[in-house]
Design an enzyme around this catalytic site. Sequence first.
Site, PDB file in Angstrom:
ATOM      1  N   TYR A   1       9.725 -34.975   6.504  1.00  0.00           N
ATOM      2  CA  TYR A   1      11.178 -35.110   6.354  1.00  0.00           C
ATOM      3  C   TYR A   1      11.524 -36.491   5.777  1.00  0.00           C
ATOM      4  O   TYR A   1      12.323 -36.615   4.844  1.00  0.00           O
ATOM      5  CB  TYR A   1      11.807 -34.895   7.728  1.00  0.00           C
TER       6      TYR A   1
ATOM      7  N   SER B   1      19.773 -38.929   4.656  1.00  0.00           N
ATOM      8  CA  SER B   1      19.656 -39.215   6.093  1.00  0.00           C
ATOM      9  C   SER B   1      19.395 -40.704   6.207  1.00  0.00           C
ATOM     10  O   SER B   1      18.916 -41.322   5.251  1.00  0.00           O
ATOM     11  CB  SER B   1      18.461 -38.445   6.671  1.00  0.00           C
TER      12      SER B   1
HETATM   13  C1  BGC Z   1      17.510 -36.182  11.783  1.00  0.00           C
HETATM   14  C2  BGC Z   1      17.656 -36.148  13.274  1.00  0.00           C
HETATM   15  C3  BGC Z   1      17.619 -37.564  13.856  1.00  0.00           C
HETATM   16  C4  BGC Z   1      18.609 -38.431  13.120  1.00  0.00           C
HETATM   17  C5  BGC Z   1      18.606 -39.893  13.606  1.00  0.00           C
HETATM   18  C6  BGC Z   1      18.482 -37.125  11.186  1.00  0.00           C
HETATM   19  O1  BGC Z   1      18.278 -37.166   9.820  1.00  0.00           O
HETATM   20  O2  BGC Z   1      17.739 -34.880  11.270  1.00  0.00           O
HETATM   21  O3  BGC Z   1      16.615 -35.364  13.830  1.00  0.00           O
HETATM   22  O4  BGC Z   1      17.970 -37.533  15.226  1.00  0.00           O
HETATM   23  O5  BGC Z   1      18.323 -38.411  11.748  1.00  0.00           O
HETATM   24  O6  BGC Z   1      17.312 -40.408  13.718  1.00  0.00           O
END
Ligand code: BGC
Length: 268
Positions: free
Chosen positions: A169, A156
């Site tokens: 996360y 991410s």
């Molecule tokens: C998350 C989202 C978030 C996006 C941008 C992703 O990894 O799961 O919740 O909106 O990143 O910030």
Amino acid sequence: MVNVQNAIRREAQMQLENKTAIVTGGNSGIGEAIVRRLAQDGANVVIDYVARPDDTADLVKDITSAGGKAVGVEADVSSLDGLRLLIDTAVREFGRLDVMVNNAGIEKRHSLLEADEETFETIISVDLKSAFFGTQLAAKQFITQGGGGVVVNVSSVHEDWPMPGNISYCVAKGGMRMLTRTAGVELGPQGVRVVNVAPGAVATPINDATMNDPEQREKLESAIPLRKVADPSAIGDAVLFVASDAGRYLTATTVFVDGGIMQGSVGL
Ligand code: BGC
């Protein structure tokens, strides 16, 4: 001329013919888009599920009825037994493993002060431990069978970008960043590539709350230079690129697929 064009088109379309890929978390969201993209390009695909067996069966049916090859396996990828079962299935059904996509992930938002032990451990197990041991077990299989292989870890933008209120996360995704860099360096000499694909905001169930709230959605999209949340297929395309020969010189690094959000000047 027409034949040459057809041959070129066919070559361009089928980049993973006779290759086998595992996609964890492959029965929904970004994972499903990756499964469809890799299968469309000729890969045999193994998909795990814990919940929603019907969604997995429908996806497998879609692929097989279009002439592709896919199997669904009930397996919890936060355990080594679950991961081993996926790899054993790939080898038993299709003879070998070429691409491991560690995509499974969950998100439960909380700050450091709100965090509790159980939620933290669940997020770390599903998002990071599964990728860590998925990378290890896939690498062992690649080395045993010979000929190299590719691990794609779906992280991410939050592998590098703090998101207050989503700390567990971020910790898991930050761990994936160093997993990929370190494992990529360790495994490069053995012909095994390890690459992160880091999505920004994508229209998947993980983002339902934001997508269903017009004000939140507008705030999010105005922070993205390309001014829209990604369709999951954009991530499927990036994973295909990394996993195929086109990505052959990529390892120990991250490909960000985020519409520019990390460089944007407006905060979320
Ligand atoms: C998350 C989202 C978030 C996006 C941008 C992703 O990894 O799961 O919740 O909106 O990143 O910030």
